[in-house]
Write a protein that holds these residues in place. Structure first.
Motif, PDB file in Angstrom:
ATOM      1  N   GLY A  26       4.747  -1.562   9.893  1.00 57.41           N
ATOM      2  CA  GLY A  26       5.855  -2.290   9.275  1.00 57.41           C
ATOM      3  C   GLY A  26       5.450  -3.252   8.180  1.00 57.41           C
ATOM      4  N   ASN A  27       4.173  -3.248   7.787  1.00 56.32           N
ATOM      5  CA  ASN A  27       3.713  -4.125   6.707  1.00 56.32           C
ATOM      6  C   ASN A  27       3.954  -3.474   5.350  1.00 56.32           C
ATOM      7  N   GLN A  28       4.156  -4.309   4.342  1.00 54.20           N
ATOM      8  CA  GLN A  28       4.303  -3.823   2.977  1.00 54.20           C
ATOM      9  C   GLN A  28       2.925  -3.723   2.322  1.00 54.20           C
ATOM     10  N   MET A  29       2.677  -2.599   1.636  1.00 53.52           N
ATOM     11  CA  MET A  29       1.390  -2.354   1.005  1.00 53.52           C
ATOM     12  C   MET A  29       1.607  -1.952  -0.449  1.00 53.52           C
ATOM     13  N   PRO A  30       0.976  -2.685  -1.408  1.00 49.11           N
ATOM     14  CA  PRO A  30       1.076  -2.273  -2.806  1.00 49.11           C
ATOM     15  C   PRO A  30       0.041  -1.176  -3.080  1.00 49.11           C
ATOM     16  N   LEU A  31       0.496  -0.098  -3.688  1.00 51.34           N
ATOM     17  CA  LEU A  31      -0.378   1.035  -4.000  1.00 51.34           C
ATOM     18  C   LEU A  31      -0.290   1.360  -5.475  1.00 51.34           C
ATOM     19  N   ASP A  32      -1.409   1.800  -6.045  1.00 51.77           N
ATOM     20  CA  ASP A  32      -1.360   2.305  -7.411  1.00 51.77           C
ATOM     21  C   ASP A  32      -0.393   3.482  -7.438  1.00 51.77           C
ATOM     22  N   ALA A  33       0.430   3.563  -8.463  1.00 47.00           N
ATOM     23  CA  ALA A  33       1.482   4.573  -8.518  1.00 47.00           C
ATOM     24  C   ALA A  33       0.951   5.977  -8.792  1.00 47.00           C
ATOM     25  N   GLU A  34      -0.251   6.080  -9.288  1.00 49.31           N
ATOM     26  CA  GLU A  34      -0.842   7.390  -9.559  1.00 49.31           C
ATOM     27  C   GLU A  34      -1.842   7.740  -8.473  1.00 49.31           C
ATOM     28  N   PRO A  35      -1.842   8.993  -8.012  1.00 46.26           N
ATOM     29  CA  PRO A  35      -2.835   9.392  -7.011  1.00 46.26           C
ATOM     30  C   PRO A  35      -4.246   9.348  -7.609  1.00 46.26           C
ATOM     31  N   VAL A  36      -5.226   9.152  -6.739  1.00 44.75           N
ATOM     32  CA  VAL A  36      -6.630   9.117  -7.160  1.00 44.75           C
ATOM     33  C   VAL A  36      -7.451  10.002  -6.229  1.00 44.75           C
ATOM     34  N   VAL A  50       9.636   4.253   0.960  1.00 45.09           N
ATOM     35  CA  VAL A  50       8.313   4.877   0.847  1.00 45.09           C
ATOM     36  C   VAL A  50       7.482   4.456   2.057  1.00 45.09           C
ATOM     37  N   HIS A  51       6.847   5.415   2.678  1.00 43.22           N
ATOM     38  CA  HIS A  51       6.055   5.159   3.883  1.00 43.22           C
ATOM     39  C   HIS A  51       4.606   5.545   3.613  1.00 43.22           C
TER      40      HIS A  51
END
Length: 88
Positions: A26-36, A50-51
């Motif tokens: 249930g935590n919010q996580m910032p992710l780069d929008a492009e896959p790597v 988004v999960h």
């Protein structure tokens, strides 16, 4: 990723494109929008948002073998992450 575009926003510090995803806890996580290629986060999108599924090394390798896009936590690429990243 289908449906991810409408969830893209910008990092307030570096202005990079990011996606906020909810982890299994249930935590919010910032992710780069492009896959790597070295990513370890598998994303899914539904009507609730988004999960993020954080994968272990073997799981991530399997996802790469299946050509699934993987993402990384934004703290790994943000030059200003020292301002906001949680200390481990």
């Amino acid at each position: 990723m289908s449906g991810l575009d409408s969830h893209i926003t910008r990092c307030l510090d570096c202005r990079a494109s990011i996606v906020w995803a909810t982890t299994g806890k249930g935590n919010q996580m910032p992710l780069d929008a492009e896959p790597v290629s070295a990513g370890n986060v598998l994303l899914s999108v539904d009507r609730k948002g988004v999960h993020a599924g954080v994968l272990g090394p073997n799981q991530a390798a399997g996802a790469r073998d299946r050509s699934q896009p993987l993402y990384q936590h934004h703290r790994l690429s943000c030059p200003h992450s020292h301002k906001w990243a949680r200390r481990r």
